[in-house]
Design a protein around this motif. Sequence first.
Motif, PDB file in Angstrom:
ATOM      1  N   THR A  57      -1.024  -6.336   2.874  1.00 50.48           N
ATOM      2  CA  THR A  57      -0.185  -6.022   2.084  1.00 50.48           C
ATOM      3  C   THR A  57       0.335  -4.313   2.350  1.00 50.48           C
ATOM      4  N   HIS A  58      -0.167  -3.638   2.850  1.00 50.95           N
ATOM      5  CA  HIS A  58       0.079  -2.185   3.499  1.00 50.95           C
ATOM      6  C   HIS A  58       1.543  -2.260   4.342  1.00 50.95           C
ATOM      7  N   ASN A  59       1.493  -3.459   4.950  1.00 53.44           N
ATOM      8  CA  ASN A  59       2.635  -3.587   5.636  1.00 53.44           C
ATOM      9  C   ASN A  59       4.110  -3.587   4.957  1.00 53.44           C
ATOM     10  N   ARG A  60       3.912  -3.903   3.709  1.00 52.37           N
ATOM     11  CA  ARG A  60       5.211  -4.320   2.667  1.00 52.37           C
ATOM     12  C   ARG A  60       5.350  -3.251   1.648  1.00 52.37           C
ATOM     13  N   GLN A  61       4.419  -2.429   1.722  1.00 54.13           N
ATOM     14  CA  GLN A  61       4.498  -1.469   0.577  1.00 54.13           C
ATOM     15  C   GLN A  61       4.677   0.076   1.070  1.00 54.13           C
ATOM     16  N   GLU A  62       5.024   0.715   0.090  1.00 50.81           N
ATOM     17  CA  GLU A  62       5.561   2.187   0.687  1.00 50.81           C
ATOM     18  C   GLU A  62       4.041   2.746   0.108  1.00 50.81           C
ATOM     19  N   TRP A  63       3.446   3.861   1.091  1.00 47.21           N
ATOM     20  CA  TRP A  63       2.249   4.284   0.600  1.00 47.21           C
ATOM     21  C   TRP A  63       2.304   5.488   1.548  1.00 47.21           C
ATOM     22  N   ASP A  64       1.590   6.490   1.307  1.00 46.41           N
ATOM     23  CA  ASP A  64       1.123   7.632   2.265  1.00 46.41           C
ATOM     24  C   ASP A  64      -0.236   7.634   3.047  1.00 46.41           C
ATOM     25  N   ALA A  65      -0.062   7.120   4.317  1.00 45.65           N
ATOM     26  CA  ALA A  65      -1.171   6.739   5.162  1.00 45.65           C
ATOM     27  C   ALA A  65      -1.638   8.183   5.769  1.00 45.65           C
TER      28      ALA A  65
END
Length: 69
Positions: A57-65
Amino acid sequence: MNDEKFTITISKTGPYKVEGPTKLVDDSGQPIETREGKPFFLCRCGHSSNKPFCDGTHNRQEWDAELTS
Ligand code: FES
């Protein structure tokens, strides 16, 4: 004592990759099954539907990596 080492690799924009001999347990110490001898991936973004594992899901969500130090 087992001399083999395990490695946790932090991917730049995704999960933690865990490989080598280790065991995964929950907050009460109960084992969480992983595929023996295979690496597993722990969610780092907080959006997985299969926590603690990454489900992509990280590929489809905006998040601070970005990593902090
Ligand atoms: S890091 Fe992959 S779903 Fe969270």
